[in-house]
Design an enzyme around this catalytic site. Structure first.
Site, PDB file in Angstrom:
ATOM      1  N   ASN A  21       0.723  -1.443   0.023  1.00  0.00           N
ATOM      2  CA  ASN A  21       0.176   0.068   0.045  1.00  0.00           C
ATOM      3  C   ASN A  21       0.957   1.149   0.030  1.00  0.00           C
ATOM      4  OD1 ASN A  21      -3.062  -0.656   0.270  1.00  0.00           O
ATOM      5  ND2 ASN A  21      -1.878  -2.129   1.589  1.00  0.00           N
ATOM      6  N   ASN A 112      -6.666   4.420   8.324  1.00  0.00           N
ATOM      7  CA  ASN A 112      -6.180   3.220   8.219  1.00  0.00           C
ATOM      8  C   ASN A 112      -6.665   2.452   7.240  1.00  0.00           C
ATOM      9  OD1 ASN A 112      -4.920   0.724   9.228  1.00  0.00           O
ATOM     10  ND2 ASN A 112      -6.635   0.145  10.382  1.00  0.00           N
ATOM     11  N   HIS A 114      -8.170  -1.395   6.233  1.00  0.00           N
ATOM     12  CA  HIS A 114      -8.294  -2.903   7.206  1.00  0.00           C
ATOM     13  C   HIS A 114      -9.085  -3.799   6.043  1.00  0.00           C
ATOM     14  CE1 HIS A 114      -9.140  -5.375  10.280  1.00  0.00           C
ATOM     15  NE2 HIS A 114     -10.475  -5.788   9.746  1.00  0.00           N
ATOM     16  N   SER A 141     -11.682  -1.818   3.646  1.00  0.00           N
ATOM     17  CA  SER A 141     -12.257  -0.588   4.167  1.00  0.00           C
ATOM     18  C   SER A 141     -11.220   0.361   4.419  1.00  0.00           C
ATOM     19  CB  SER A 141     -13.187  -0.717   5.284  1.00  0.00           C
ATOM     20  OG  SER A 141     -14.065  -1.765   5.072  1.00  0.00           O
ATOM     21  N   THR A 146      -9.848   6.072  15.177  1.00  0.00           N
ATOM     22  CA  THR A 146     -10.744   6.411  16.411  1.00  0.00           C
ATOM     23  C   THR A 146     -10.284   5.368  17.386  1.00  0.00           C
ATOM     24  OG1 THR A 146     -12.593   5.318  16.170  1.00  0.00           O
ATOM     25  CG2 THR A 146     -12.465   7.556  15.142  1.00  0.00           C
ATOM     26  N   ASP A 150     -10.157  -0.659  14.683  1.00  0.00           N
ATOM     27  CA  ASP A 150     -10.870  -1.269  13.312  1.00  0.00           C
ATOM     28  C   ASP A 150     -12.310  -0.542  13.269  1.00  0.00           C
ATOM     29  OD1 ASP A 150      -8.551  -2.232  12.392  1.00  0.00           O
ATOM     30  OD2 ASP A 150      -9.106  -4.231  13.195  1.00  0.00           O
ATOM     31  N   GLN A 176      -6.035  -7.292  -2.180  1.00  0.00           N
ATOM     32  CA  GLN A 176      -5.006  -6.138  -1.973  1.00  0.00           C
ATOM     33  C   GLN A 176      -5.022  -5.675  -3.519  1.00  0.00           C
ATOM     34  OE1 GLN A 176      -0.916  -6.975  -0.737  1.00  0.00           O
ATOM     35  NE2 GLN A 176      -1.913  -5.955   1.044  1.00  0.00           N
ATOM     36  N   THR A 177      -5.706  -6.074  -4.487  1.00  0.00           N
ATOM     37  CA  THR A 177      -5.552  -5.349  -5.875  1.00  0.00           C
ATOM     38  C   THR A 177      -6.555  -4.091  -5.332  1.00  0.00           C
ATOM     39  OG1 THR A 177      -5.163  -7.234  -7.051  1.00  0.00           O
ATOM     40  CG2 THR A 177      -6.035  -5.519  -8.153  1.00  0.00           C
ATOM     41  N   GLN A 178      -7.637  -4.233  -4.865  1.00  0.00           N
ATOM     42  CA  GLN A 178      -8.508  -3.328  -4.454  1.00  0.00           C
ATOM     43  C   GLN A 178      -8.123  -2.120  -3.546  1.00  0.00           C
ATOM     44  OE1 GLN A 178     -10.928  -3.119  -6.543  1.00  0.00           O
ATOM     45  NE2 GLN A 178     -10.357  -4.734  -7.556  1.00  0.00           N
ATOM     46  N   GLU A 179      -7.180  -2.872  -2.427  1.00  0.00           N
ATOM     47  CA  GLU A 179      -6.600  -1.896  -1.397  1.00  0.00           C
ATOM     48  C   GLU A 179      -5.847  -0.945  -2.371  1.00  0.00           C
ATOM     49  OE1 GLU A 179      -4.207  -4.041   1.512  1.00  0.00           O
ATOM     50  OE2 GLU A 179      -5.878  -5.304   1.873  1.00  0.00           O
TER      51      GLU A 179
HETATM   52  C1  GRF Z   1      -3.174  -5.006   4.220  1.00  0.00           C
HETATM   53  O1  GRF Z   1      -3.700  -6.251   3.709  1.00  0.00           O
HETATM   54  C2  GRF Z   1      -3.808  -4.276   4.861  1.00  0.00           C
HETATM   55  O2  GRF Z   1      -5.321  -4.025   4.583  1.00  0.00           O
HETATM   56  C3  GRF Z   1      -3.972  -4.240   6.349  1.00  0.00           C
HETATM   57  O3  GRF Z   1      -2.298  -4.942   6.349  1.00  0.00           O
HETATM   58  C4  GRF Z   1      -1.895  -5.264   5.065  1.00  0.00           C
HETATM   59  C5  GRF Z   1      -0.713  -4.554   4.572  1.00  0.00           C
HETATM   60  O4  GRF Z   1      -0.197  -5.066   3.459  1.00  0.00           O
HETATM   61  N1  GRF Z   1      -4.077  -3.378   7.043  1.00  0.00           N
HETATM   62  P1  GRF Z   1       1.029  -3.979   2.768  1.00  0.00           P
HETATM   63  O5  GRF Z   1       2.163  -3.988   3.837  1.00  0.00           O
HETATM   64  O6  GRF Z   1       0.585  -2.644   2.375  1.00  0.00           O
HETATM   65  O7  GRF Z   1       1.550  -4.879   1.578  1.00  0.00           O
END
Ligand code: GRF
Length: 217
Positions: A21, A112, A114, A141, A146, A150, A176-179
């Protein structure tokens, strides 16, 4: 009252691991108007530190095991973050529970990500838990942080379908692709001054955030 938002927006990113990320934010920093002033990790071997170095971003390791308690660690962490004077703190896979005092210090300016469709599956092992629960959908998400773990107001979510043959790993990969799409989006809204936290509600363009949902299969 108008507020002047510095451009690009100074940001500090906290990690504990791979930092994919973080990489998504590095890759789109210019486009979304952020300056990543520093990356801070509580783990010296976090791969994200190499990503930061490659991008020429300052980084620091603050090892939580060197501190007597959570409060002492959080104080050291806050001092290091504040040294960089960020307008936004981004938790990107930062695997520490934070004290209420720390969270309140950054209230409204800390996000954050999650890996679940909050409020479902707060905590750890979310992908396996979603499969075990027989859920048809899962996802990720972004939320304001806060004091409730989570539990802060959701800014944006992305949904993925759970397939019959999914393992925790295959599901995590699609999530993760969506993250990497929704986190830069949320940060871009914040940078543009469009996203705020008001009375425990995430607001976009002055309105409560609607059920923003990206749908993927
Ligand atoms: C992700 O799955 C995120 O949602 C969670 O921790 C993971 C972090 O992955 N909070 P990365 O280190 O960004 O690859």
């Amino acid at each position: 009252m108008s507020q002047t938002i510095p451009q690009p927006l100074p940001v500090v990113i906290l990690i504990s691991g791979s930092g994919s990320n973080l990489q998504a934010l590095i890759d789109r920093a210019a486009e979304i108007g952020i300056e990543i002033r520093a990356v801070i990790s509580n783990k010296a071997d976090a791969y994200g530190l190499q990503r930061a170095a490659k991008a020429g971003i300052a980084s620091t390791v603050i090892d939580h095991r060197q501190y007597e308690n959570r409060s002492a660690f959080d104080s050291a962490l806050a001092a290091q973050i504040d040294h960089y004077q960020p307008a936004l703190v981004v938790l990107a896979g930062f695997m520490r529970i934070l004290t209420e005092e720390f969270v309140n210090h950054y209230l409204g300016r800390m996000l954050n990500i999650h890996p679940s469709l909050l409020p479902d599956f707060q905590g750890l092992n979310t992908h396996q838990r979603a499969i075990d629960a027989g859920a048809q959908q899962h996802g990720v998400s972004v939320h304001f942080v806060t004091p409730e773990l989570d539990g802060g107001p959701v800014v944006i979510r992305a949904t993925v379908e759970i397939k019959a043959n999914d393992t925790a790993d295959s599901l995590a990969a699609r999530v993760q692709t969506q993250e990497h799409i929704i986190y830069p989006q949320a940060v871009a809204w914040f940078t543009a001054g469009r996203l705020t936290l008001q009375s425990a509600q995430a607001m976009l363009d002055g309105e409560p955030v609607p059920q923003l949902e990206r749908q993927y299969t």
